[in-house]
Every structure is written in C-alpha cells, then in structure tokens.
Write a protein that holds these residues in place. Structure first.
Motif, mmCIF file in Angstrom:
data_model
loop_
_atom_site.group_PDB
_atom_site.id
_atom_site.type_symbol
_atom_site.label_atom_id
_atom_site.label_comp_id
_atom_site.label_asym_id
_atom_site.label_seq_id
_atom_site.Cartn_x
_atom_site.Cartn_y
_atom_site.Cartn_z
ATOM 1 N N SER A 97 -3.985 -34.049 -70.798
ATOM 2 C CA SER A 97 -3.032 -34.715 -69.909
ATOM 3 C C SER A 97 -2.437 -33.682 -68.953
ATOM 4 N N LEU A 98 -2.724 -33.858 -67.656
ATOM 5 C CA LEU A 98 -2.376 -32.853 -66.653
ATOM 6 C C LEU A 98 -1.157 -33.336 -65.876
ATOM 7 N N GLU A 99 -0.003 -32.758 -66.174
ATOM 8 C CA GLU A 99 1.258 -33.219 -65.582
ATOM 9 C C GLU A 99 1.460 -32.598 -64.198
ATOM 10 N N HIS A 100 1.917 -33.384 -63.261
ATOM 11 C CA HIS A 100 2.291 -32.988 -61.891
ATOM 12 C C HIS A 100 1.068 -32.778 -60.977
ATOM 13 N N CYS A 101 0.375 -31.634 -61.118
ATOM 14 C CA CYS A 101 -0.878 -31.381 -60.371
ATOM 15 C C CYS A 101 -0.721 -31.349 -58.851
ATOM 16 N N ALA B 82 -10.184 -35.909 -68.440
ATOM 17 C CA ALA B 82 -8.733 -35.685 -68.416
ATOM 18 C C ALA B 82 -8.038 -36.768 -67.582
ATOM 19 N N VAL B 83 -6.719 -36.811 -67.702
ATOM 20 C CA VAL B 83 -5.904 -37.763 -66.940
ATOM 21 C C VAL B 83 -4.777 -36.980 -66.274
ATOM 22 N N ALA B 84 -4.517 -37.271 -65.010
ATOM 23 C CA ALA B 84 -3.420 -36.608 -64.306
ATOM 24 C C ALA B 84 -2.186 -37.503 -64.316
ATOM 25 N N VAL B 85 -1.017 -36.870 -64.315
ATOM 26 C CA VAL B 85 0.237 -37.628 -64.241
ATOM 27 C C VAL B 85 1.101 -37.057 -63.118
ATOM 28 N N PRO B 86 0.850 -37.504 -61.886
ATOM 29 C CA PRO B 86 1.701 -37.057 -60.778
ATOM 30 C C PRO B 86 3.122 -37.586 -60.975
ATOM 31 N N THR B 87 4.088 -36.817 -60.469
ATOM 32 C CA THR B 87 5.501 -37.200 -60.649
ATOM 33 C C THR B 87 6.242 -36.916 -59.350
ATOM 34 N N LEU B 88 5.784 -37.509 -58.260
ATOM 35 C CA LEU B 88 6.291 -37.099 -56.949
ATOM 36 C C LEU B 88 7.764 -37.424 -56.735
ATOM 37 N N VAL B 89 8.239 -38.479 -57.353
ATOM 38 C CA VAL B 89 9.633 -38.851 -57.137
ATOM 39 C C VAL B 89 10.595 -37.788 -57.668
ATOM 40 N N ALA B 90 10.133 -36.983 -58.600
ATOM 41 C CA ALA B 90 11.000 -35.927 -59.134
ATOM 42 C C ALA B 90 11.456 -34.989 -58.014
ATOM 43 N N TYR B 91 10.516 -34.675 -57.106
ATOM 44 C CA TYR B 91 10.852 -33.713 -56.038
ATOM 45 C C TYR B 91 11.638 -34.387 -54.924
#
Ligand SMILES: [Zn+2]
Length: 410
Positions: A245-249, A265-274
């Motif tokens: 599990s690849l967080e942010h990327c 693998a699976v990515a977990v973007p978290t754009l709202v954090a920024y």
C-alpha cells in the motif's frame, strides 16, 4: 434487528458507471440479504420508498488519523490519552456523518477504539488499523525538535501517530507488537514528511533490510505493509521490497507506477491533506519548517493522479487530514475530479478501498452477504460528486450494519 426493504430508487453499483433503476434491496440482521431487479416480497420488513433517490454503498476512506485532533502532531502525542480518545470519538462521528462507514487508520488508532465502535460506545465508522506507524529515529514518526533528545515521543499515548524503532531486531519487534495489539496491517514511514520537523521530503526512511524485515513480519501474520512515500526513488524501493500500500505518491513517475501496477500494489493519494494545510495549516500551529515543505508535494499532486491512472495502478481514496482540518475530508472528491473520471473516483472510495481494508465483498458494495453499510443520496454521484460533499448535506440517510445513523427520508 429490524429488516428494511429499499425500493423505488436508483441503485449504484461501483463496478458500473451508471445508476440502475428498478432494483430492490433487502437488509436483514445488519447484512444485505437480497438485491433484485424483480420486486422483493418481505412482509416483515419495513419498506422504504426512495422516491427516485440513489442508494449506494457507504464510503471508505483508506487514509485517516482519527486520533489527530491537532494539526501539531507533537502536541497531539502529548495529550492525555483519555482526552485524545474522546476527541477521536468526535472525529470519527463526523466522518460517519460525511458518509464514511469504514475508515482505514494509518497511524495512531488502537484496538480500544476498534472495540469501542464495535460495542456501540462510539457512533463511528468501522475501523481498520495499523496501530502506531513505525519510523526510524529522525524520520516521519519522530516529532522531537533537534534539541530534544528524550528517548520517548509519548509513543504509548493514544494521541501518538507513530513510534520509533531502529535496526532489524527492533523493527521486527515493533511490527510483532503492533500485530499482537490488534493491528490489521503495518504502517511504516519510508520517506520524509511534511508534518515532522527534521526529515526533508527526499530522505529515505529505514534501510532496505529493515523494510524487508517488516514486510516479512506482515506476511507471516497474513497481512501487508503500507508505507508513507513521496519521491519516485522511495516508491520504487518500497515496491521492490514488497510494500503493498503506497501512501501519497505525489512525486511518482511513469516507470515506477508501471512497476507498482505489475507488482499488484495499490496507491493511496491524499491530495486534500496539502490543500488543507496550505489553506489553514499555519493558523492551527503547523511549523514554518513544515509549511515550507508543502509546496514540493502539493504542486505534483494532480499530475501524479494522471501518471498512476495511465500506468494502470489502482488508487484508493485517502484524505490524511489532521486536527482542525479533518472537516475537509470530502473535498478530496472535488480535487480528484479535476483529473479523474467520476466512476473511478467512486470506485476508489468503495470497492478499491474495501479491498485495501481486506474487506472486499463485505463493504464498499451492496451485494448479498455484505454489511448493510449504505447511503441514500439526493442526486446522481456519476453526474455530480457534489452530492458527497458539504458534510453530508445531500446524504439523506446513513446506515451502518443495518442501523440508521441518519435518516431524513420520512
Ligand atoms: Zn498519514
């Protein structure tokens, strides 16, 4: 437990890209009992006429920190555990009221919170947890300022997102301790981060040997490793070493995205954090060091979505908001909509995230046998993701495990 028959609405199956009419759904004993295109007869059930509204699975957020009631993660770790836990209950309730019936906590939440939800002490989403995130000295789990050489960073407190461990022996023990304490998977900090004071974004966290050891421990326990990652180099290394599990990327490049896709693998973007940190981070105590790091990852964010999509790398929905910024959780939908098709965003917050929670078939879809975690929304999410925003204003009903937590249908 009451059984419910939903009829007269439109049905959202995340594996399709449009709503279907004429689908009846029967909920019994907290589970979806039947989904049918011919009318279901269930005389004992309470019939709910949806009046053309949309019935859809509850949402899944694959990257949250429910114990983060403060943007300042060092101060958060120092909170009394009782206070941190009670604040977590409020944060979790707000997530549920935004339509998130399952969340994956990638640093901080413990088995006590999982139990508290299961026992009904907290009206919150079901919780899938990593326990404390493992990080090396000076890495993204280390929130001590440079002159602070105390060995502890309150890792035993509820409000701590992570814990420190160095060397193969220590990381193995830390992984085993988290699993023994109830972690469903293991989180590691394998790259520099925004919210921590001493690690630049490009810093690699842990040696290859340490990461391999954690991956082995997770596999021995029948689970996987999730890693905090930004740079292409860090992501490539993590994929090579078996991180799932690849967080942010944010800074991923095409070749690495293709490699990750081939590796499953699976990515977990978290754009709202920024976005959240850029909007209000400093007002809520984000340090100047952290503020300066945001732009590096924020600008590359939207491009990374496009790169990962083209590479065929599955993406799960993630938000990663801290403290007072948690209110922006649903804004992630709007950010992704600038780049990704709506049906893929809906899948990211349902089926894809459910698989990452190891709850595929159980949540994120309304199929027979799944948990009765569902939403009734006023509109078509395939045409307008706005129905999932504004703190659930257009979500008329929220059910988890067959129980209404919101019901404005009457
Ligand atoms: Zn995070």
């Amino acid at each position: 437990m009451t059984s419910y028959l939903f009829t007269g609405g439109r049905f959202l199956d995340p594996r399709h890209d449009r709503l279907r009419g004429g689908v009846d759904v029967l909920v019994e004993d907290g589970r979806v009992k039947e989904v049918s295109e011919t009318p279901i007869r269930a005389s004992a059930a309470q019939t709910i006429d949806l009046g053309g509204r949309t019935l859809m699975p509850g949402l899944v957020d694959a990257h949250v920190h429910v114990i983060a009631s403060l943007v300042d993660v060092a101060a958060n770790a120092a909170l009394p555990s009782s206070l941190a836990a009670l604040r977590a209950a409020r944060i979790m309730n707000a997530m549920l009221m935004r339509g998130f019936t399952t969340v994956r906590d990638v640093g901080g939440a413990d088995y006590g919170l999982v139990r508290a939800v299961d026992e009904g002490l907290i009206d919150g989403p079901r919780l899938v947890i990593s326990g404390k995130a493992l990080g090396q000295t000076g890495g993204h789990s280390d929130f001590r300022i440079r002159s602070d050489d105390r060995p502890s960073v309150f890792a035993d407190r509820v409000g701590a997102l992570g814990r420190l461990c160095d060397g193969v022996t220590e990381v193995r023990r830390a992984a085993r301790e988290e699993i023994k304490a109830g972690a469903h998977f293991i989180k590691i900090m394998a790259n520099g981060g925004v919210a921590s004071p001493n690690d630049p974004i490009h810093a690699l966290g842990f040696s290859r040997e340490e990461i391999s050891a954690v991956v082995e421990e997770a596999r021995n326990a029948g689970t996987y490793v999730a890693a905090h990652l930004y740079t292409d180099e860090a992501i490539r290394r993590a994929v090579e070493l078996g991180v799932h599990s690849l967080e942010h990327c944010n800074l991923i490049q095409t070749e690495t995205a293709e490699l990750a896709a081939r590796a499953g693998a699976v990515a977990v973007p978290t754009l709202v954090a920024y976005e959240g940190l850029a909007l209000e981070g400093s007002a809520f105590g984000l340090s100047a060091e952290s503020q300066a790091k945001i732009d590096t990852v924020r600008r590359a964010g939207l491009e990374s979505l496009d790169i990962m999509r083209r590479a065929g790398l599955p993406m799960a929905f993630g938000s990663d908001l801290l403290g007072q910024l948690q209110k922006y959780q649903s804004m992630e939908f709007a950010i992704r909509e600038r780049v990704l098709p709506r049906n893929e965003i809906i899948a990211s917050a349902t089926t894809v995230a459910a698989d990452l929670c190891m709850l595929g078939g159980q949540v994120g879809e309304l199929s027979p046998g799944a948990h009765a975690d569902l939403l009734v929304v006023d509109g078509d999410p395939y045409a307008d993701l706005g129905v999932l925003q504004n703190d659930g204003a257009r979500i008329l009903a929220i059910m988890k495990d067959g129980r209404f937590h919101k019901n404005q249908l009457a």
